[in-house]
Design a protein around this motif. Structure first.
Motif, short mmCIF file in Angstrom:
data_model
loop_
_atom_site.label_atom_id
_atom_site.label_comp_id
_atom_site.label_asym_id
_atom_site.label_seq_id
_atom_site.Cartn_x
_atom_site.Cartn_y
_atom_site.Cartn_z
N UNK A 261 0.85 -1.18 0.00
CA UNK A 261 0.00 0.00 0.00
C UNK A 261 0.89 1.23 0.00
N UNK A 262 0.60 2.16 -0.89
CA UNK A 262 1.27 3.45 -0.88
C UNK A 262 0.21 4.52 -0.93
N UNK A 263 0.57 5.73 -0.49
CA UNK A 263 -0.41 6.80 -0.55
C UNK A 263 0.13 8.10 -0.01
N UNK A 264 -0.77 9.07 0.13
CA UNK A 264 -0.42 10.39 0.59
C UNK A 264 -1.54 10.90 1.49
N UNK A 265 -1.18 11.66 2.52
CA UNK A 265 -2.14 12.25 3.44
C UNK A 265 -2.09 13.77 3.24
N UNK A 266 -3.26 14.38 2.90
CA UNK A 266 -3.32 15.81 2.60
C UNK A 266 -4.49 16.45 3.34
N UNK A 267 -4.44 17.80 3.42
CA UNK A 267 -5.59 18.54 3.93
C UNK A 267 -6.47 18.95 2.75
N UNK B 264 -6.63 3.24 8.80
CA UNK B 264 -7.08 4.38 9.59
C UNK B 264 -5.97 5.42 9.65
N UNK B 265 -6.33 6.69 9.43
CA UNK B 265 -5.37 7.80 9.47
C UNK B 265 -5.82 8.79 10.54
N UNK B 266 -4.87 9.15 11.42
CA UNK B 266 -5.12 10.10 12.48
C UNK B 266 -4.02 11.16 12.48
N UNK C 153 -9.98 15.41 11.63
CA UNK C 153 -10.86 14.27 11.86
C UNK C 153 -10.20 12.99 11.36
N UNK C 154 -10.35 11.90 12.13
CA UNK C 154 -9.81 10.60 11.70
C UNK C 154 -10.64 10.06 10.54
N UNK C 155 -9.96 9.32 9.67
CA UNK C 155 -10.61 8.74 8.49
C UNK C 155 -10.25 7.27 8.41
N UNK C 156 -11.22 6.42 8.07
CA UNK C 156 -10.99 5.00 7.85
C UNK C 156 -11.42 4.64 6.44
N UNK C 157 -10.66 3.75 5.83
CA UNK C 157 -11.02 3.19 4.54
C UNK C 157 -10.78 1.69 4.59
N UNK D 270 -7.87 14.75 4.88
CA UNK D 270 -8.40 14.92 6.22
C UNK D 270 -9.02 16.31 6.39
N UNK D 271 -10.17 16.35 7.06
CA UNK D 271 -10.85 17.60 7.35
C UNK D 271 -10.43 18.11 8.71
N UNK D 272 -10.43 19.42 8.87
CA UNK D 272 -10.04 20.03 10.14
C UNK D 272 -11.11 19.74 11.18
#
Length: 1001
Positions: free
Chosen positions: A41-47, A92-94, A99-103, A119-121
């Motif tokens: 799994x690869x990816x990126x975490x952004x606002x 899960x990303x925190x 806000x935490x997000x799950x996929x 991720x949302x503020x």
């Protein structure tokens, strides 16, 4: 301009090192690579403004075992998880202030899934956004296809052999060489290559029978989690294959107890009649088994067990003419035609345990056992009598270990694997000899003891693999070592080559001596000779006794007259140990966000006893994957590489048998051939030494040697493709593949007759290249092949309702290959002129010009009525054009003594057989009892429309010349000779209906 392989390798190494030194310090981004047993799994975490979120915590949890792994996003917001076992996962990303997000998603072997998070503020404990994401494979440069659990479970596959799923991919076709017997192949031809040149791996460990290039004991379909079919241009991690890779991962347990019990049956009442039989013979097949899995200790230890049994009682159709059967019975040989019964019993068992030693350290151990009884191991064929068959008893046991260690801080994973296997096989003939080869009007009829039996095999297999994966900056690096040793137990690997003798009956033409022409059947059976023939032979018997010193006075008019007789004497041990060693390095470099470069280099060393070592096998691999910024749904990929195959143990075994052990093959031509065939039992007594008094002429003998320049075979592969994501989860793929086989292995006679005279015996003694020796069969890496394939594929990913895969392939395969096993002659003939290899260049027997495939699943539910709920319909449609076949004359036109000539002016493989079409269908109805229990009723139909598909390997290819020396050849279509119905001898399976059920919990 021609560039050597050595120069290409040096240039590639320079580019590989330079790219690493320049790019290793570039800013980090995600990379793309996978492995033989895992995905990633690869990816990126952004606002919301697409700015990178640094230091976010990403947790990946396996939904079946609750085993978790964590990582953090780097200074560009990227993250990566290497070596993820296939399965269903929650991600899960925190991050502080968001806000935490799950996929949730599924991960497949050999693939990279790209999963982005926005991720949302807000307060991370306030709420969570839960989303199901589709599989999103990226960075693919090879041509491959993953067969997932849904397809394995639901598609109609005959006898539940999971390898048959491979034939439902675009450029994998049924191999023309034998798929059973001691010289069997894997049964699968990738890109026009022989079925002997593939690599089947189970959990990252080899599962190949190196003796012939076939597959060791197969696994239960229910024990397979999923597998990947890699048609070409695979990464440097994979090797030992000229053709393709079949990469399989077995199932493991989970935190829930699961199991099933299944049963399938088909018989002659639910099957159609074979079109070549007036009646429908008895037939029955039972296939049943069970699976049980679950936790040993929740979240830490799991088990998986499976058992499967196949019991088969059926008949093979023998199409030998009544005239030949009568003659054989008259001469004391047991022979019959029509339906001949035989049985097969195959049992496979497996047990696997998975343990979580620590959060970053896992271990599994797996036992597999395969036990088989095959009453028609050397498969009965339409023109092979029952007595030419054999019985196989096989025991194949193995135990495998795997340890995976993860260092999260350094972002590397180390995978260590070990395998020990013990394979024992005993093949016994139905008859004690001799073998009879008879050129009959219907084709070459064979009966009596198989000339390669009996056989024993007892081998021990050891394999150790260690692979290190490391993600660093723009690079994803992988390094590995693979060592394998296959040891033959002394004295337990044998083959009594022609120990019971073999007689060959062809026409004898005495017209030049004012005598008669005697057909092959008349030479075999004196009772059907004409008075003129008997009178001449009586005179000839007297003449031979006076003209040949020591030749006895024999009543030739009352005896069978083989044109050649052969028998083997000596030590039949042919065990040859094998050592294989490989190193590889693979670097996947993210040059840009939409441009991936895959560069790899592999080194293979191989050695088989009594053959030269091959230690210079460097194979570079390079691939590109590009997604245009303005067309993000389009992926353009291209790849090039060299791919070395396994050496053939048959070379070392043959050298040991004939050169080291001095095994003698005595060859006696006519009229000397009459002497042993006139003895009781029609052969000399079996012995380890040549009996005294046998007239052994060196020029009539056979020796085996290897070319001093024998090298490993390899292919050059080029692949170019376009993949486009269409709406509603449809995907269109266009690809072109070119494969060139270089230094391919074959066996040729380098000492044939080149100065023929009217007397064939004199020709063999005085007319050879070297008149002091007989046939010199040399193994040489002197052959080549060419394959071009254009494929269009459209697929739709599985959802709750519908899954479809369709492809059309236009291809052409050319080669000049020669057989390396006796059984190969069923489709692959020896060269008409072994000193002129280029004259054998023609269509390959693996050529298949047009091919259309369609497979799909459809979950059917109509309305609210329970009667029409929970149905699943699945199908496989396979339509192929005809296959090439070689036209033979049955007479020695060029007088070199081999009777292997084609009709004058006819090239190799210029005939074409009828095409093939089959539709298989499965309908299943599931009924649930509560949340845990389900029973499924299944009905499967193979060859739904009962299409008569002629077996391309059994058409009558022999065209005997007329009295005027002309040949009555079949009609031509587009320059190729079609097969007329009078030359059909057998068909592939007619319609068969199978019923079954499965109970699951």
């Amino acid at each position: 301009m021609r560039v050597s392989r050595v120069l290409l390798t040096k240039v590639f190494c320079f580019i590989f090192i330079a790219a690493g030194s320049i790019l290793f310090h570039s800013p980090i981004t995600y990379a793309q690579s996978a492995g033989s047993t895992v995905g990633q799994i690869v990816g990126i975490v952004e606002d919301p403004q697409q700015r990178a979120i640094v230091g976010a915590t990403i947790t990946v949890q396996n939904l079946d075992t609750n085993i978790t792994r964590t990582s953090t996003s780097n200074n560009t917001g990227n993250y990566i998880f290497l070596q993820i076992p296939p399965g269903n996962y929650k991600i899960k990303v925190e991050a502080s202030g968001f806000l935490a997000v799950e996929k949730t998603t599924s991960i497949n072997i050999g693939t990279t899934s790209l999963i982005k998070f926005t991720l949302s503020v807000g307060d991370k404990d306030q709420n969570e956004v839960i989303e199901v994401v589709a599989e999103n494979e990226v960075g693919k440069t090879e041509s491959s296809f993953n067969v997932k659990r849904e397809r394995i479970t639901n598609l109609p596959i005959n006898q539940r052999n999971f390898l048959d799923f491979s034939i439902n991919t675009a450029r994998v076709v049924k191999d023309r060489l034998p798929d059973s017997g001691f010289s069997a192949t894997s049964g699968l031809s990738f890109n026009g290559q022989s079925g002997r040149n593939n690599n089947v791996t189970i959990d990252g460990l080899d599962n190949n029978d190196i003796g012939s290039g076939s597959v060791r004991s197969t696994f239960s379909q229910d024990a397979v989690q999923e597998f990947q079919i890699i048609e070409n241009n695979y990464s440097a991690e994979f090797g030992r294959a000229l053709g393709g890779i079949i990469n399989i991962v077995t199932s493991n347990g989970s935190n829930q107890y699961n199991g099933n019990l299944f049963f399938f049956n088909r018989n002659d009442k639910t099957s159609s009649r074979d079109p070549f039989l007036a009646i429908k013979p008895p037939f029955s097949q039972y296939q049943f088994g069970t699976v049980l899995s679950g936790p040993i200790k929740k979240d830490r230890a799991f088990f998986f067990t499976s058992f499967e049994r196949l019991t088969l009682s059926q008949n093979e159709i023998i199409a030998i003419s009544d005239a030949v059967v009568r003659s054989a019975n008259t001469q004391g040989f047991a022979l019959r035609n029509g339906a001949v019964p035989f049985s097969v019993g195959n049992t496979v068992v497996q047990g696997r345990a998975d343990l979580k030693l620590k959060d970053n350290d896992t271990f599994w151990v797996r036992y597999h056992g395969g036990f088989k009884y095959d009453g028609a191991f050397e498969t009965l064929k339409p023109l092979n009598g029952e007595s030419n068959g054999s019985i196989q008893n096989l025991k194949d046991n193995s135990i495998a270990f795997n340890n995976t260690y993860i260092n999260t801080g350094s972002n590397f994973v180390n995978d260590t694997r070990f395998l020990y296997g013990r394979r024992k096989q005993d093949v016994t003939p139905f008859d004690n000899g001799p073998a009879i080869n008879l050129f009959a009007p219907e084709g070459t009829v064979v009966f009596g003891r198989n000339m390669t039996l009996p056989q024993l095999r007892d081998e021990r297999i050891y394999q150790v693999v260690d692979i290190l994966s490391l993600a660093k900056n723009r690079h994803q690096l992988k390094f590995g070592v693979d060592y394998q040793s296959i040891l033959q137990v002394p004295g337990k690997t044998t083959a009594d080559i022609s120990a019971g003798g073999g007689a060959f009956f062809a026409p004898l033409d005495f017209t030049s001596s004012r005598g008669p022409f005697i057909s092959a059947l008349q030479n075999f059976d004196p009772s059907i000779r004409t008075p003129e023939q008997k009178a001449f032979l009586k005179f000839l018997g007297s003449a031979l006794s006076t003209s040949i010193p020591g030749f006895p006075l024999l009543p030739l008019d009352q005896l069978s007259l083989p044109v050649v007789y052969t028998q083997g004497f000596g030590n039949a041990d042919l065990g040859a140990d094998t050592t294989l060693f490989s190193l590889f390095a693979q670097d996947d470099i993210k040059l840009k966000s939409n441009l991936l470069l895959k560069a790899g280099l592999r080194y293979d060393y191989s050695h088989i006893e009594f053959t030269p070592s091959n230690s210079g096998n460097f194979s570079p691999r390079i691939g590109l994957s590009y997604q245009p910024s303005k067309l993000p749904k389009l992926n353009i990929h291209a790849a090039y590489g060299l791919f070395f195959g396994l050496p053939s143990v048959n070379v070392g075994s043959s050298i040991k048998l004939l050169k080291i052990n001095q095994y003698k093959l005595v060859v006696l031509p006519f009229p000397l051939s009459i002497i042993p065939f006139s003895l009781p039992g029609h052969h000399f007594p079996e012995s380890t030494k040549v009996p005294a008094g046998i007239p052994v002429t060196p020029q009539l003998g056979v020796i085996t040697q290897q070319d001093s320049n024998l090298r490993s075979s390899y292919t050059q592969q080029i692949n170019f493709g376009l993949d486009y994501e269409l709406p509603s989860k449809w995907k269109l793929e266009l690809s072109y593949t070119y494969v060139k086989g270089i230094k391919l292995l074959g066996e040729r006679n380098i000492n044939p007759v080149i100065r023929p005279v009217a007397n064939p015996l004199t020709s063999k003694i005085t007319g050879r290249v070297d008149p002091t020796r007989g046939d010199v069969l040399e193994f040489a890496s002197a052959y080549d092949s060419y394959y071009h394939g254009f494929t269009t594929t459209i697929r739709r990913q599985l959802n709750s309702k519908f899954d479809v895969l369709a492809s059309y392939t236009f291809s052409k395969a050319i080669d000049n290959l020669q057989p390396i096993f006796p059984g190969d002659s069923i489709a692959l003939d020896n060269a008409a002129d072994p000193l002129n290899i280029s004259a054998e260049k023609g269509l390959s027997i693996e050529d298949l010009r047009h091919r259309f495939l369609l497979s799909g699943l459809w979950n059917i539910s109509y309305g609210k009525s329970k009667l029409f709920r929970d149905f699943t319909l699945s199908t496989i449609l396979n339509i192929n054009s005809g296959r090439p076949y070689n036209l033979l004359s049955t007479v020695d036109l060029n007088m070199n003594g081999d009777n292997n000539d084609r009709p004058a002016g006819i090239g190799r493989n210029v005939g074409i057989t009828p095409g093939f079409a089959s539709l298989d269908l499965r309908l299943a109805r599931s009924i649930s009892f509560g949340e845990r229990y389900q029973i499924q009723f299944l009905a499967e139909v193979f060859n739904l429309f009962n299409k008569v598909n002629i077996n391309p390997n059994t058409v009558n290819r022999n065209f005997t010349p007329t009295a005027l020396g002309t040949f009555n050849l079949p009609p031509q279509e587009n320059g190729r000779y079609t097969v007329t119905p009078d030359r059909y001898t057998s068909a592939l399976s007619p319609r068969q209906i199978q019923l079954g059920f499965r109970i699951s919990f």
